[in-house]
Structures are given as structure tokens and as C-alpha cells.
Write an enzyme that holds these catalytic residues in place. Sequence first.
Site, PDB file in Angstrom:
ATOM      1  N   GLY A  88       0.814  -1.200   0.000  1.00 28.54           N
ATOM      2  CA  GLY A  88       0.000   0.000   0.000  1.00 28.54           C
ATOM      3  C   GLY A  88       0.849   1.252   0.000  1.00 28.54           C
ATOM      4  N   GLY A 145       2.244   4.850   1.916  1.00 28.22           N
ATOM      5  CA  GLY A 145       2.486   5.492   3.200  1.00 28.22           C
ATOM      6  C   GLY A 145       3.788   5.059   3.841  1.00 28.22           C
ATOM      7  N   ILE A 148       4.483   3.367   6.588  1.00 28.18           N
ATOM      8  CA  ILE A 148       4.625   1.989   7.064  1.00 28.18           C
ATOM      9  C   ILE A 148       5.037   1.073   5.921  1.00 28.18           C
ATOM     10  CG2 ILE A 148       3.329  -0.004   7.900  1.00 28.18           C
ATOM     11  CD1 ILE A 148       1.866   1.862   9.788  1.00 28.18           C
ATOM     12  N   GLU A 161      -1.408  -2.935  -6.948  1.00 30.26           N
ATOM     13  CA  GLU A 161      -2.083  -1.878  -7.698  1.00 30.26           C
ATOM     14  C   GLU A 161      -1.181  -0.672  -7.892  1.00 30.26           C
ATOM     15  OE1 GLU A 161      -5.542  -0.336  -5.811  1.00 30.26           O
ATOM     16  OE2 GLU A 161      -4.601  -0.136  -3.857  1.00 30.26           O
ATOM     17  N   GLY A 172      -7.991  -0.448  -3.062  1.00 37.25           N
ATOM     18  CA  GLY A 172      -7.692  -1.857  -3.325  1.00 37.25           C
ATOM     19  C   GLY A 172      -7.494  -2.687  -2.080  1.00 37.25           C
TER      20      GLY A 172
END
Length: 619
Positions: A216, A218, A220, A239, A337
Site C-alpha cells: 500500500g 504510506g 509503514i 495496484e 484496493g
Amino acid sequence: MSAQHGNLVSEGKCVQWQQLLKSGNRIFIGSHAAVPHALIADLSAHSKHLHDIEVVQVYALGDNKWANPEYTQQFKVNALFIGGQQVRKAVAEGRADYTPCFMSDIPSLFQDGILPLDAALIMVSPADKYGYHSLGVSVDIVSAALRSAKKVIAQVNPKMPVTFGQAFIHKGQIDAFFEAEAELPEIEATELDAVTERIGQYVSLLIDDGATLQIGFGNICDAVLRYLGNHQDLGVHSEMITDGIMQLMQAGVINNRKKTYHQHKAVTSFCVGSKALYDFVDGNPHIGFYPSEYVNSPANIARNDNMISINSAIEVDLTGQVVSDSIGHQFYSGIGGHVDFSRGASMSKGGKPVIALPSTAKDGTISRIVPHLTEGVGVATSRAHVYYVVTEFGVASLRGKSIRERALELIRVAHPKFRQQLLDEVRQHYYVPNYQTLKSVEVPELGRVGFKKLNIDGQYYDLRPLNPSDERRLQEFFYSHTKETLQMRYNTVPTQMSREKSCTLVSVDQASDLALCIVRQKGSAAEIQAVGRYYYVPTNNSCEVAFVTRELHQGKGMASLLLDQMIAIAKARGLAFMVAYVRSENQKMLTVFERAGFQRVPSDDVGEVHLKLALTGTH
């Protein structure tokens, strides 16, 4: 669309908007780093006669001026994913709409006429010698939008990278061209704090060599990628890709050769990051950009064995429900997603859906692990989709766990100052028995991540502390023993390990006593192979040590590994000495202790050998 008939309405620096749009139309604007800002600015400046244009968009990098109050009569945003302060503020004030949806489902909203598009405003590269423009850094839902829209209006930008996969559109499919050169918006990497670094380190431990990643956006996720430098043969089906993905590809860590779907190719639908990333994807045949309905399809995701999905969240309740798009009643982002990949990873052979988040928010004043969801929030990912939840305090394994076990796992990775409160509150709603107590579960002497990887006879194990969620595992461990093992360990043959007794044995105050185990972890399944304990004796600053090992592994050195670790911890804690009591016929265990330096001391019990190891003054 009319473009299929070669109806070129406009070309150059001036778009004839009166020929393309009328009041009340619905338009789509390109997404992420491929937003046609110059084209939208031209529309804003030359269409004062238009009113109530619905702007359908996902995350649009850059200045979203069209969402500002002064454009209220001209445009109204319908965000399928909320990104940026301007759009977030407009949604909060009721000047814009938010439509929650899965990224994989957005294309069908266009194609099925649920959100019919009058026009798609996109950004493309200049045409190649065959007449094809590339959609560049964002294929995602742009691909479906241009196929569904009645008109396609393109900003041609020489700075747009040419990407491969399903990233091309022929010039004959475009109704109007607007030539404008512009740098793509960049996202700079930020410094990672200690909490984020530790979360990244924990998540990286869940990723095996040869896995395929979805990552994803960010800090983290950036931290996770930074801790994968020593991994091998990773793949990408995500994605989005970022600078961290690029760096791992350049280092050879990500080579996609172990992928079981699109082998040797990184699969994505868009990229965001630095200019270096945009240069990296430009003309790169090793990266395929595909539409969201293809990349985010859970069925396609699941075709990758060992698929690891890594996403963040706003809060997680003690049953495992995940909130990712709202803070209370305030909508913050979107589903995107998140669910597509959690579902796909859960369907993958060896797959792991992972949720990673800091344990607290607002400078540590509130817990993000909560007993019940905050009023107004919506569940993005259900209890059944989450396998792991990771905070800076460790990894909670939820797959196949009861509500009680989930609560105990999640409390263990919550911030220590909120754990007792969470336990008290969860007892009011879920079945966590009264005899379940809360004690210190961390053993900092084991290192930053709180456990150690072992390779024993070619098999990998974890050496870690016992914790309250091991209650059932300890029961299973007990019932696996033969009568002989029980006699050697307990000096009797107990016939029952009740839930309450097991709970007592795993509820250890690790700050004073110590209970370590060696666990065979296979995905979400864990089996205890050996347990070592010491009980602190404050009267003489000593401890008493005992072990038990599963019969299958006796003689493989597990007890010695546990003993060495406990000796090191006892020394670090300043204990004076360790003692042990072993049945005289248990020669194997006597050998373990004596090899570690324990000395026999006089005993009145002829059936039992007393041993002692001095710790002070030793190194």
C-alpha cells in the site's frame, strides 16, 4: 464513443469546450500522478457557461482547485477515493460526495451505466510512429473510463513516461487533444520514526523468500520495503509501485522469477513517487501496467502463490474488523484496493493478508486497537479477511482464532498503557474468562523484534515468549506428551490440562519470571515444540529452571537452545544463580544442564539430582 469515428473536435492549445460538454454532464479526470492539470485549468477558465459538472475521481495528486468553494456552481466532486485536503474538506462540508467502492469494481460502474461518463479527461504521452499514446503512470481506472466515456479529451504531455502492458490508446480514439508539457507531481520520501521502523521490521518477518507482494501507500509500507534488502526472489503484483519497489528491483531482490502468474514481470496499475521512479518505468519492459479490473481482481491476485498483501488501517477492533476510510463520522480516504488484495491474498496458496498500523494515535493519547468500533466508522475489511495485524509491539495472528483468542492476540500488540482497559472492556462483550489476567508479555532481552529465528535440521522455528493467546497451543502440547515425558517433567503423570490451568501457565509476568517456547510456524498455524521456564526466587535473587520438549524433537538441541537463552537473560537481569531439579534417570536432561556449566550439589533426595549455575562474575 464518438472518437471511434475519428471525430477530431479540437487540437492544439485551445479546446472547444462548448462542443464537448454541456451543463449537468459527468466527467472523469485522470488519477494519481496522471491528472491532466493543465487541461482542467483550461476547462475552468473557458467554461464559465457550464454548471453542475459532476467530476468523478479517485486520488488526484496536486492542487485539486476544482474542489474549492469558488467552483461550487461549476463543479461538484464525486470522490470514489478521497485524497488531498481540498477534496477531504469539500466532502466534510457537504460540497462534494464520497462513493465507497472497491477499486476492482469501479470500471463496471462506468461500463454498466451506473456512473455513465459524458467525457474522460486524461493525460497521455505523445503518439508513437504507429499512432498510439501511452497512458503512462496511471492505467488503473483510466482505461475503463476512456472506453466508457462518450468523449475522450487528452492532455498530451512529453514528460509522460511510456509504459507497457495494456497502457495504450490509439489517436483515433481521442476526440480532442490539448498539448501541454508539465512535470509529473512527485511524492518525496519522509523520515521514518522509530515506531514506523519497528512495524516495518515486524512485517518483513512475515515475508518469505519467493513471495509476491502487494504494498500500500504510506510510511509503514515504505518501512517494510526498507527491511527486505536481504530477501531473495520476490515478486510484485500490486495496484501501485513506489520508489521502494524500484530500489528493490534495481538491487535484484525483486526479480519476479518465482511468481506463478506473470512470471518475470512486475504487475501494477499505477505508480507514484519521485522523478527517478517515473524515469525507471519509462520504456521498462519488465513492468506491466494493467487496468484495475485486472490487477485488483481477487481471482487474479490469488493466482500468485505466497501472495502477501500489506495495507494500513485507521483502527482495528478486538474481533479483527478493520476501518480504513473514516475517522468516526468523518470520511478520510477510501476503500481502494484494500479489500481486493486482502481477499485475493487470503485465497492464494500460502498467502497472507496483513494489516499494519501504529498502536496509538494523537500523540499516544488514544489506542488504535479498540474494544468496539468508533461510532460512525465503516468496516472496510471483515473479521474473516484478516490474517495478521502488526503494530510496533508485535504480530497478532488472527486466522482460525476464536473471538476470545483474537482479543488476547490483539491486546498483546496494543500499547501497554491501554491493555488492561481493553481487557476490562472486552469482558463486557466477549467471552474472556475472569481468570485471564494481564501481565507483562515482552522480553526485551530477545532483541528488538522480541523473538529469534532458528534453523534446526533444515527446518525453521521461532524462539519467543509464551503469551496468553498460546493457551490452546499449550493444551495441545501437553496432550502430545507420553506418560514417560510427563513423569520426567512433573515427577508424576497428570491426566488433565484444563483451560484454566493452561491459562495460568501462559499468563506469565515475563518481567520477573520467564517462559520461552520454540514454535513451528507455518502461515497462521503454530505448534509448540518445546517450552523452557524459570521461576524467580526473590529471597536469594535466583531462579529455578525446567524444560519439556515434544518427543519428536528430543535430542535435537532445543532444550540447550532454550537454556542458553535463559542463562543470557538471567545474567542480563543480574540474577545470582540458577538451580534445576532433574530426576536421576533423566540422563538426557542432566547432560543438557551439565554441558551448560551446571554443577551437581548435594541432595537428600536420591531420586532427584540438584544442579546449580553461578551467574555473578561470569561472562
